[in-house]
Write a protein that holds these residues in place. Sequence first.
Motif, PDB file in Angstrom:
ATOM      1  N   ALA A  85       3.551  51.069  46.123  1.00 46.96           N
ATOM      2  CA  ALA A  85       3.473  51.100  47.582  1.00 46.96           C
ATOM      3  C   ALA A  85       3.404  49.693  48.169  1.00 46.96           C
ATOM      4  O   ALA A  85       3.976  49.422  49.226  1.00 46.96           O
ATOM      5  N   ARG A  86       2.724  48.791  47.489  1.00 55.09           N
ATOM      6  CA  ARG A  86       2.633  47.410  47.975  1.00 55.09           C
ATOM      7  C   ARG A  86       4.008  46.757  48.004  1.00 55.09           C
ATOM      8  O   ARG A  86       4.364  46.077  48.976  1.00 55.09           O
ATOM      9  N   MET A  87       4.819  46.971  46.964  1.00 60.61           N
ATOM     10  CA  MET A  87       6.173  46.415  46.952  1.00 60.61           C
ATOM     11  C   MET A  87       7.039  47.069  48.022  1.00 60.61           C
ATOM     12  O   MET A  87       7.815  46.400  48.705  1.00 60.61           O
ATOM     13  N   ALA A  88       6.910  48.379  48.168  1.00 59.23           N
ATOM     14  CA  ALA A  88       7.706  49.085  49.177  1.00 59.23           C
ATOM     15  C   ALA A  88       7.363  48.598  50.578  1.00 59.23           C
ATOM     16  O   ALA A  88       8.247  48.447  51.425  1.00 59.23           O
ATOM     17  N   ARG A  89       6.099  48.345  50.827  1.00 63.00           N
ATOM     18  CA  ARG A  89       5.693  47.890  52.162  1.00 63.00           C
ATOM     19  C   ARG A  89       6.331  46.544  52.506  1.00 63.00           C
ATOM     20  O   ARG A  89       6.647  46.276  53.672  1.00 63.00           O
ATOM     21  N   GLN A  90       6.543  45.701  51.514  1.00 60.52           N
ATOM     22  CA  GLN A  90       7.205  44.417  51.761  1.00 60.52           C
ATOM     23  C   GLN A  90       8.653  44.617  52.179  1.00 60.52           C
ATOM     24  O   GLN A  90       9.231  43.760  52.861  1.00 60.52           O
ATOM     25  N   ARG A  91       9.236  45.741  51.790  1.00 57.50           N
ATOM     26  CA  ARG A  91      10.648  45.998  52.100  1.00 57.50           C
ATOM     27  C   ARG A  91      10.839  46.757  53.403  1.00 57.50           C
ATOM     28  O   ARG A  91      11.767  46.458  54.161  1.00 57.50           O
ATOM     29  N   ILE A  92      10.015  47.762  53.637  1.00 56.89           N
ATOM     30  CA  ILE A  92      10.276  48.619  54.794  1.00 56.89           C
ATOM     31  C   ILE A  92       9.100  48.698  55.774  1.00 56.89           C
ATOM     32  O   ILE A  92       9.241  49.283  56.847  1.00 56.89           O
ATOM     33  N   GLY A  93       7.977  48.134  55.421  1.00 56.49           N
ATOM     34  CA  GLY A  93       6.850  48.109  56.346  1.00 56.49           C
ATOM     35  C   GLY A  93       6.064  49.393  56.402  1.00 56.49           C
ATOM     36  O   GLY A  93       4.871  49.411  56.089  1.00 56.49           O
ATOM     37  N   ALA A  94       6.679  50.477  56.792  1.00 56.63           N
ATOM     38  CA  ALA A  94       5.977  51.740  57.030  1.00 56.63           C
ATOM     39  C   ALA A  94       5.845  52.538  55.736  1.00 56.63           C
ATOM     40  O   ALA A  94       6.699  53.372  55.401  1.00 56.63           O
ATOM     41  N   VAL A  95       4.785  52.264  54.987  1.00 55.78           N
ATOM     42  CA  VAL A  95       4.534  52.939  53.710  1.00 55.78           C
ATOM     43  C   VAL A  95       3.058  53.312  53.637  1.00 55.78           C
ATOM     44  O   VAL A  95       2.186  52.499  53.963  1.00 55.78           O
ATOM     45  N   ALA A  96       2.792  54.546  53.223  1.00 59.49           N
ATOM     46  CA  ALA A  96       1.420  55.009  53.053  1.00 59.49           C
ATOM     47  C   ALA A  96       1.145  55.302  51.587  1.00 59.49           C
ATOM     48  O   ALA A  96       2.027  55.777  50.861  1.00 59.49           O
ATOM     49  N   LEU A  97      -0.063  55.010  51.162  1.00 60.65           N
ATOM     50  CA  LEU A  97      -0.514  55.364  49.822  1.00 60.65           C
ATOM     51  C   LEU A  97      -0.938  56.828  49.871  1.00 60.65           C
ATOM     52  O   LEU A  97      -1.950  57.165  50.504  1.00 60.65           O
ATOM     53  N   ALA A  98      -0.150  57.702  49.272  1.00 60.01           N
ATOM     54  CA  ALA A  98      -0.413  59.137  49.444  1.00 60.01           C
ATOM     55  C   ALA A  98       0.166  59.954  48.306  1.00 60.01           C
ATOM     56  O   ALA A  98       1.189  59.592  47.710  1.00 60.01           O
ATOM     57  N   ASP A  99      -0.480  61.061  48.024  1.00 63.20           N
ATOM     58  CA  ASP A  99      -0.047  62.059  47.052  1.00 63.20           C
ATOM     59  C   ASP A  99       0.971  62.974  47.734  1.00 63.20           C
ATOM     60  O   ASP A  99       0.702  63.504  48.825  1.00 63.20           O
ATOM     61  N   ALA A 100       2.121  63.172  47.106  1.00 64.57           N
ATOM     62  CA  ALA A 100       3.167  64.008  47.702  1.00 64.57           C
ATOM     63  C   ALA A 100       2.755  65.463  47.829  1.00 64.57           C
ATOM     64  O   ALA A 100       3.385  66.227  48.565  1.00 64.57           O
ATOM     65  N   ARG A 101       1.688  65.871  47.148  1.00 62.72           N
ATOM     66  CA  ARG A 101       1.203  67.252  47.262  1.00 62.72           C
ATOM     67  C   ARG A 101       0.311  67.447  48.487  1.00 62.72           C
ATOM     68  O   ARG A 101      -0.005  68.583  48.854  1.00 62.72           O
ATOM     69  N   ARG A 102      -0.104  66.327  49.106  1.00 62.55           N
ATOM     70  CA  ARG A 102      -0.978  66.385  50.286  1.00 62.55           C
ATOM     71  C   ARG A 102      -0.570  65.249  51.217  1.00 62.55           C
ATOM     72  O   ARG A 102      -1.214  64.200  51.274  1.00 62.55           O
ATOM     73  N   LEU A 103       0.488  65.445  51.949  1.00 61.82           N
ATOM     74  CA  LEU A 103       1.046  64.387  52.781  1.00 61.82           C
ATOM     75  C   LEU A 103       0.208  64.176  54.044  1.00 61.82           C
ATOM     76  O   LEU A 103      -0.241  65.137  54.671  1.00 61.82           O
ATOM     77  N   PRO A 104       0.015  62.919  54.434  1.00 62.55           N
ATOM     78  CA  PRO A 104      -0.817  62.615  55.602  1.00 62.55           C
ATOM     79  C   PRO A 104      -0.042  62.717  56.909  1.00 62.55           C
ATOM     80  O   PRO A 104       0.005  61.784  57.718  1.00 62.55           O
ATOM     81  N   LEU A 105       0.593  63.865  57.117  1.00 64.75           N
ATOM     82  CA  LEU A 105       1.391  64.105  58.318  1.00 64.75           C
ATOM     83  C   LEU A 105       1.077  65.484  58.879  1.00 64.75           C
ATOM     84  O   LEU A 105       0.764  66.417  58.119  1.00 64.75           O
ATOM     85  N   PRO A 106       1.208  65.654  60.189  1.00 68.37           N
ATOM     86  CA  PRO A 106       1.044  66.988  60.769  1.00 68.37           C
ATOM     87  C   PRO A 106       2.254  67.872  60.468  1.00 68.37           C
ATOM     88  O   PRO A 106       3.289  67.395  59.972  1.00 68.37           O
ATOM     89  N   ASP A 107       2.153  69.115  60.779  1.00 67.08           N
ATOM     90  CA  ASP A 107       3.268  70.041  60.611  1.00 67.08           C
ATOM     91  C   ASP A 107       4.446  69.614  61.485  1.00 67.08           C
ATOM     92  O   ASP A 107       4.272  69.044  62.569  1.00 67.08           O
TER      93      ASP A 107
END
Length: 247
Positions: free
Chosen positions: A72-94
Amino acid sequence: MLNYNTEAAAYDATRGGVPRAEAAAAAVLDLVPSTARTLLDIGCGTGLVTERMALARPGLGVFGTDPSYGMARMARQRIGAVALADARRLPLPDAAVDAVGAIWLLHVLRGEGDVRAVVSEAARVLRPGGVFVTTVDKDAAHDVGSDIDEAFAPYLAAGPSDSTDLVVGYGSEVGLDVVGEARFRGHGQGRTPLSAAQAVREGYYASRLHLPGAAAERLAAVLTALPEPDRPRPDPCYRLLALRRGD
């Protein structure tokens, strides 16, 4: 399984780099409607594919999640908007995004119910009419009919977690229907017997091969003894499915 925190620094260079990432990004975008405005790339890794999608379609807001801090740290350097998160419990609303991508992710999820949970989460965060685009049968793509594949055959693990039938079935449970597919070449991933032997010893094929006890060393010895051990065998060809959430 691999430690993706420590793998992050060398990950892209050992997996086809930019050519493979561009091929993957183009194939994903071919399945994402031109009307889409947001795309979440789950398990985005170093963000190399994610970045290529953002560059290829400037009007698309692309962001990612990954459970590995190093990735995630490397991805954030490339695209900025990256969250550290488990794909089974995404930090987004419906119903938050127009598209969800999962590239080279489902095959490494071996826990009971993991893939079903990821597909369910993808459906939950998709808006009506949105698409979930994912690789399927990833390990099978590496079977190019080579002598390396013949050596692997006795050790193949049963029941891949990302089989097409499983993914389609899990999608149907949560209102996702198959609407398209695509294929793309894994540039630079044609294996040599020597590279395959090293990968076996280092545990890179945990999702593809069952290697208890001394089996890894036995297989590595067989691979090392193959003819032309430095010659790359053909590149794999990956398959993508697009599943659409009903209106």
